[in-house]
Design a protein around this motif. Sequence first.
Motif, PDB file in Angstrom:
ATOM      1  N   ILE A 106       0.892  -1.286   0.016  1.00  0.00           N
ATOM      2  CA  ILE A 106      -0.044  -0.071  -0.361  1.00  0.00           C
ATOM      3  C   ILE A 106       0.726   1.027  -0.375  1.00  0.00           C
ATOM      4  O   ILE A 106       1.595   1.595   0.617  1.00  0.00           O
ATOM      5  N   ALA A 107       0.722   1.939  -0.819  1.00  0.00           N
ATOM      6  CA  ALA A 107       1.101   3.395  -1.218  1.00  0.00           C
ATOM      7  C   ALA A 107       0.987   4.607   0.700  1.00  0.00           C
ATOM      8  O   ALA A 107      -0.118   3.934   1.030  1.00  0.00           O
ATOM      9  N   VAL A 108       2.175   4.778   1.120  1.00  0.00           N
ATOM     10  CA  VAL A 108       2.168   5.202   1.979  1.00  0.00           C
ATOM     11  C   VAL A 108       2.131   6.714   1.837  1.00  0.00           C
ATOM     12  O   VAL A 108       2.619   7.651   0.793  1.00  0.00           O
ATOM     13  N   SER A 109       1.781   7.846   2.683  1.00  0.00           N
ATOM     14  CA  SER A 109       1.785   9.644   2.062  1.00  0.00           C
ATOM     15  C   SER A 109       2.596  10.352   3.111  1.00  0.00           C
ATOM     16  O   SER A 109       2.501  11.893   1.641  1.00  0.00           O
ATOM     17  N   ASP A 164      -3.173  -2.510   6.318  1.00  0.00           N
ATOM     18  CA  ASP A 164      -2.543  -3.128   5.103  1.00  0.00           C
ATOM     19  C   ASP A 164      -0.827  -1.764   4.788  1.00  0.00           C
ATOM     20  O   ASP A 164       0.096  -2.539   4.903  1.00  0.00           O
ATOM     21  N   ALA A 165      -1.180  -0.412   4.989  1.00  0.00           N
ATOM     22  CA  ALA A 165      -0.262   0.676   5.244  1.00  0.00           C
ATOM     23  C   ALA A 165       0.536   0.235   6.015  1.00  0.00           C
ATOM     24  O   ALA A 165       2.049   1.112   6.124  1.00  0.00           O
ATOM     25  N   ASN A 166       0.678  -0.558   6.886  1.00  0.00           N
ATOM     26  CA  ASN A 166       1.479  -1.430   8.641  1.00  0.00           C
ATOM     27  C   ASN A 166       1.487  -2.520   8.222  1.00  0.00           C
ATOM     28  O   ASN A 166       2.287  -2.741   9.748  1.00  0.00           O
ATOM     29  N   ALA A 167       1.471  -2.813   7.691  1.00  0.00           N
ATOM     30  CA  ALA A 167       2.249  -4.673   7.573  1.00  0.00           C
ATOM     31  C   ALA A 167       3.194  -5.354   8.125  1.00  0.00           C
ATOM     32  O   ALA A 167       3.299  -6.002   8.410  1.00  0.00           O
ATOM     33  N   ASP A 168       4.203  -4.163   7.569  1.00  0.00           N
ATOM     34  CA  ASP A 168       5.633  -4.505   8.301  1.00  0.00           C
ATOM     35  C   ASP A 168       5.199  -4.493  10.195  1.00  0.00           C
ATOM     36  O   ASP A 168       6.543  -4.881  10.728  1.00  0.00           O
ATOM     37  N   THR A 169       4.795  -3.218  10.262  1.00  0.00           N
ATOM     38  CA  THR A 169       4.911  -2.765  12.141  1.00  0.00           C
ATOM     39  C   THR A 169       3.862  -3.563  12.818  1.00  0.00           C
ATOM     40  O   THR A 169       3.892  -3.547  13.892  1.00  0.00           O
ATOM     41  N   ILE A 170       2.652  -4.182  12.410  1.00  0.00           N
ATOM     42  CA  ILE A 170       1.557  -4.496  12.301  1.00  0.00           C
ATOM     43  C   ILE A 170       1.560  -6.063  12.714  1.00  0.00           C
ATOM     44  O   ILE A 170       0.980  -6.249  11.419  1.00  0.00           O
ATOM     45  N   SER A 171       1.317  -6.749  12.848  1.00  0.00           N
ATOM     46  CA  SER A 171       1.275  -8.285  12.723  1.00  0.00           C
ATOM     47  C   SER A 171       0.081  -8.475  13.352  1.00  0.00           C
ATOM     48  O   SER A 171      -0.834  -9.159  13.090  1.00  0.00           O
ATOM     49  N   LEU A 203      -4.263  -4.885  18.025  1.00  0.00           N
ATOM     50  CA  LEU A 203      -3.264  -4.479  18.589  1.00  0.00           C
ATOM     51  C   LEU A 203      -2.218  -3.570  18.679  1.00  0.00           C
ATOM     52  O   LEU A 203      -1.466  -4.410  18.033  1.00  0.00           O
ATOM     53  N   VAL A 204      -2.630  -2.216  18.971  1.00  0.00           N
ATOM     54  CA  VAL A 204      -1.395  -0.732  19.160  1.00  0.00           C
ATOM     55  C   VAL A 204      -0.756  -0.519  19.818  1.00  0.00           C
ATOM     56  O   VAL A 204      -2.109  -0.390  21.251  1.00  0.00           O
ATOM     57  N   PHE A 205      -0.151  -0.120  20.105  1.00  0.00           N
ATOM     58  CA  PHE A 205       0.548   0.817  21.378  1.00  0.00           C
ATOM     59  C   PHE A 205       0.313   1.889  21.028  1.00  0.00           C
ATOM     60  O   PHE A 205       1.067   2.564  20.060  1.00  0.00           O
ATOM     61  N   VAL A 206      -0.071   2.623  22.011  1.00  0.00           N
ATOM     62  CA  VAL A 206       0.152   4.228  22.715  1.00  0.00           C
ATOM     63  C   VAL A 206       2.122   4.015  22.358  1.00  0.00           C
ATOM     64  O   VAL A 206       3.040   3.876  22.788  1.00  0.00           O
ATOM     65  N   GLY A 207       2.061   5.245  21.121  1.00  0.00           N
ATOM     66  CA  GLY A 207       3.208   5.769  21.209  1.00  0.00           C
ATOM     67  C   GLY A 207       3.997   5.125  19.944  1.00  0.00           C
ATOM     68  O   GLY A 207       4.699   5.248  19.054  1.00  0.00           O
ATOM     69  N   GLN A 208       3.016   3.867  19.230  1.00  0.00           N
ATOM     70  CA  GLN A 208       3.431   3.685  18.305  1.00  0.00           C
ATOM     71  C   GLN A 208       2.956   4.221  17.477  1.00  0.00           C
ATOM     72  O   GLN A 208       2.215   5.108  17.229  1.00  0.00           O
ATOM     73  N   VAL A 209       3.986   5.007  15.888  1.00  0.00           N
ATOM     74  CA  VAL A 209       3.629   5.831  14.860  1.00  0.00           C
ATOM     75  C   VAL A 209       3.322   4.695  13.320  1.00  0.00           C
ATOM     76  O   VAL A 209       4.150   3.649  13.048  1.00  0.00           O
ATOM     77  N   LEU A 210       2.359   5.073  12.632  1.00  0.00           N
ATOM     78  CA  LEU A 210       1.604   4.415  11.942  1.00  0.00           C
ATOM     79  C   LEU A 210       1.718   5.193  10.940  1.00  0.00           C
ATOM     80  O   LEU A 210       1.739   7.046  11.130  1.00  0.00           O
ATOM     81  N   GLN A 211       1.966   5.164   9.698  1.00  0.00           N
ATOM     82  CA  GLN A 211       2.235   5.010   8.870  1.00  0.00           C
ATOM     83  C   GLN A 211       0.986   5.547   7.745  1.00  0.00           C
ATOM     84  O   GLN A 211      -0.230   5.199   7.758  1.00  0.00           O
ATOM     85  N   LEU A 212       1.003   6.237   7.451  1.00  0.00           N
ATOM     86  CA  LEU A 212      -0.755   7.407   6.948  1.00  0.00           C
ATOM     87  C   LEU A 212      -0.718   6.734   5.554  1.00  0.00           C
ATOM     88  O   LEU A 212      -0.017   7.206   4.952  1.00  0.00           O
ATOM     89  N   PRO A 213      -1.530   5.970   5.167  1.00  0.00           N
ATOM     90  CA  PRO A 213      -2.280   6.110   3.836  1.00  0.00           C
ATOM     91  C   PRO A 213      -2.245   6.767   2.857  1.00  0.00           C
ATOM     92  O   PRO A 213      -2.514   7.172   3.306  1.00  0.00           O
ATOM     93  N   ALA A 214      -1.381   6.834   1.402  1.00  0.00           N
ATOM     94  CA  ALA A 214      -1.907   7.594   0.242  1.00  0.00           C
ATOM     95  C   ALA A 214      -2.632   7.805  -0.471  1.00  0.00           C
ATOM     96  O   ALA A 214      -3.863   7.062  -0.337  1.00  0.00           O
TER      97      ALA A 214
END
Length: 72
Positions: A17-20, A50-57, A61-72
Amino acid sequence: MAEVAQAPVQARHAAAIAVSGETYTVQDGDTLSKIADKLGIHGGWQHLADANADTISNPNLVFVGQVLQLPA
């Protein structure tokens, strides 16, 4: 007995997924669904995951402080 070749296991998401280039830092009480709704992400939490598939398994389950890439 002949060996049966197995197809390689495919990644959870077939296409990247392309990220912005923008990011969002997860806050207390956030879920991918809440973040997607708050930011108006087309495709909802699935597209955000999908845009964060490399960091979200696990998209549940997401964690406070986790930085997510936003899709384009």
